[in-house]
Design an enzyme around this catalytic site. Structure first.
Site, PDB file in Angstrom:
ATOM      1  N   TYR A 100       0.541  14.343   0.316  1.00 16.56           N
ATOM      2  CA  TYR A 100       1.172  15.558   0.841  1.00 16.56           C
ATOM      3  C   TYR A 100       2.655  15.503   0.522  1.00 16.56           C
ATOM      4  O   TYR A 100       3.279  14.440   0.630  1.00 16.56           O
ATOM      5  CB  TYR A 100       0.961  15.621   2.363  1.00 16.56           C
ATOM      6  CG  TYR A 100       1.621  16.804   3.048  1.00 16.56           C
ATOM      7  CD1 TYR A 100       1.187  18.102   2.810  1.00 16.56           C
ATOM      8  CD2 TYR A 100       2.666  16.615   3.959  1.00 16.56           C
ATOM      9  CE1 TYR A 100       1.778  19.191   3.451  1.00 16.56           C
ATOM     10  CE2 TYR A 100       3.252  17.693   4.606  1.00 16.56           C
ATOM     11  CZ  TYR A 100       2.816  18.977   4.345  1.00 16.56           C
ATOM     12  OH  TYR A 100       3.395  20.044   4.986  1.00 16.56           O
ATOM     13  N   ASP A 114       7.593  10.346  -3.832  1.00 16.20           N
ATOM     14  CA  ASP A 114       7.885  10.968  -2.550  1.00 16.20           C
ATOM     15  C   ASP A 114       7.860   9.866  -1.496  1.00 16.20           C
ATOM     16  O   ASP A 114       6.799   9.405  -1.082  1.00 16.20           O
ATOM     17  CB  ASP A 114       6.843  12.057  -2.248  1.00 16.20           C
ATOM     18  CG  ASP A 114       7.093  12.730  -0.906  1.00 16.20           C
ATOM     19  OD1 ASP A 114       7.852  12.181  -0.085  1.00 16.20           O
ATOM     20  OD2 ASP A 114       6.515  13.810  -0.677  1.00 16.20           O
ATOM     21  N   LYS A 126      12.594  12.696   6.975  1.00 16.31           N
ATOM     22  CA  LYS A 126      12.956  12.491   8.373  1.00 16.31           C
ATOM     23  C   LYS A 126      13.621  11.147   8.709  1.00 16.31           C
ATOM     24  O   LYS A 126      14.497  11.093   9.572  1.00 16.31           O
ATOM     25  CB  LYS A 126      11.706  12.672   9.220  1.00 16.31           C
ATOM     26  CG  LYS A 126      10.463  12.021   8.603  1.00 16.31           C
ATOM     27  CD  LYS A 126       9.187  12.581   9.212  1.00 16.31           C
ATOM     28  CE  LYS A 126       8.003  12.367   8.295  1.00 16.31           C
ATOM     29  NZ  LYS A 126       6.792  13.025   8.764  1.00 16.31           N
TER      30      LYS A 126
END
Ligand code: PMP
Length: 429
Positions: free
Chosen positions: A145, A240, A268
């Site tokens: 994702y 990622d 985050k």
């Protein structure tokens, strides 16, 4: 039964004004049924909800709180910065300090651009890859994702090396056409796609440690293969590291495996609990970003002093004490052993995947390595397990397809408590 009247009431109110009552779908508890918990406080490894119940938190805001909730080092730094104002829409010294800390600890990064979420980071990195290479297509992997970016909300079509199909309404077919979705750990599928579309592939995007279908343990050889095929075909390798960066090691998965991508996205974690993302690469690539280059990307709150200060305080703490990563890994191994010792006394099929401070439990007989094998997990068993643990005061991520994120504030006795909770819960599975 634990009392949850206040959470339930808050959710009922929220549903009237927020779609599904939430601002991010997984929080709605749909895949586990029931109403979400409204947390009002967090301290170290624990949270307290609106009804006054306390939990050991193994979700920890989905990863960023590596030091635990309300870490005093982070709070102190944020409070002192906040007392002087919250945002100026102008440069501030904290963004340079955070950039320096990250650049100095990642040999393949020379410049970094801060944004406000992991989604924005992945979206911007892909635009940059296209802008730098002048190519259009991207390869991504089923089971990874990268946020809700149009061209990344795509799943595999039928057959190898075919173009994908969209996983959300509202995405033009033309965007989907630019995305090739392949199975993880399958070099021949990558070779076939590169053979067919190589002249037009800007980048290969991958979570080097996929953690969005539970934890999917990867073969280092596959990542090495991707590095090689990208170099040989003038394709940018894009890691990622929104989840793995600063979690498996300070230098993330690239440091852990010793493989250097051409581009990276962070999220985050580098905001220490505040909304942040970033993308980074060598100067040769990053100098294409505006205002230096033609790839436009901007953000009013990007590099916001509060988020930068929080990230700086957390990353400095992690960097000053490399031992923290060993400690986290040790605690996670202890949890693994405990979960295993309880589940192995039952006839419930299960798999436990673990790497560093990430761990996931899948109720299936088949080893879970990719999207397909993760899908075999028994969701009914998971629901009972999730709610049983919640009832015992253990907050797990509310979906069978998520990893748990351990934090440094968690003690061995908290883990013992988690294992004891499972002892009680398995009787009802
Ligand atoms: N990339 C990865 C690997 C992620 O796990 C996530 C979300 N957890 C994102 C990108 C998107 O980040 P955000 O939710 O901050 O947009």
């Amino acid at each position: 039964m634990i009392k949850r009247d206040s959470s339930t009431q808050l959710f009922e109110e929220a549903k009237k004004v927020l779609p599904g009552g939430v601002n991010s779908p997984v929080r709605a508890f749909r895949s586990v049924n029931g109403a979400p918990i409204y947390f009002e406080e967090g301290s170290g490894a624990y949270t307290k909800d609106a009804d006054g119940n306390t939990y050991i938190d193994l979700c920890c805001s989905w990863g960023p709180l590596i030091l635990g909730h309300a870490d005093p080092r982070v709070l102190k730094k944020v409070s002192s910065v906040m007392s002087k104002g919250t945002s100026f829409g102008a440069p501030n010294k904290y963004e340079t300090q955070l950039a320096r800390l990250i650049v100095d600890n990642h040999p393949y990064i020379e410049k970094i651009r801060f944004v406000n979420s992991g989604t924005e980071a992945a979206m911007s990195a892909i635009r940059l890859a296209r802008g730098v290479t002048g190519k259009n297509k991207i390869i991504k992997f089923e089971g990874c994702y990268h946020g809700h970016v149009d061209s990344l909300m795509v799943k595999a079509g039928s057959g190898l090396a075919t173009l994908g199909t969209s996983t959300s309404a509202g995405i033009p077919e033309a965007f989907v056409q630019e995305t090739i979705v392949l199975p993880l750990n399958d070099p021949s599928a990558v070779e076939a796609a590169v053979k067919k579309y190589g002249h037009d592939i800007a980048c290969i995007a991958i979570e080097p440690i996929p953690a969005n279908n539970g934890l999917l343990l990867q073969d280092k050889e596959f990542l090495l293969f991707l590095r090689k095929i990208c170099t040989e075909n003038n394709i940018l390798l894009f890691f990622d590291e929104v989840i793995s960066g600063f979690r498996v090691a300070f230098a993330g998965a690239s440091g852990y495996y010793g493989i250097e991508p051409d581009m990276v996205a962070f999220g985050k974690i580098i905001g220490g609990g505040f909304p942040v993302g970033a993308y980074a690469a060598k100067a040769l690539v990053m100098d294409n970003v505006s205002p230096d280059g033609p790839v436009y990307q901007a953000g009013t709150l990007s590099g916001n002093p509060l988020a930068m200060a929080a990230g700086l305080a957390m990353l400095q703490s992690l960097n000053q004490e490399e031992e923290v990563f060993n400690r986290l890994a040790e605690k996670t191994a202890y949890l693994h052993q405990g979960l295993d010792s309880v589940l192995s006394t039952t006839n419930i099929p299960y798999q436990i995947n673990r790497l560093g401070s990430m761990i996931s439990v899948h109720f299936t007989e088949i080893p879970v390595t990719d999207f397909e094998t993760a899908a075999f997990g028994n969701n009914d068993t998971f629901k009972k397990y999730f709610h049983g643990m919640l009832e015992q005061g253990i907050y797990l991520p509310p979906s069978a397809f998520e990893s748990y994120f351990l934090n440094d504030a968690l003690s061995f006795s908290d883990i013992d408590q988690t294992i004891n909770a499972l002892h009680l819960v398995i009787k009802k599975l």
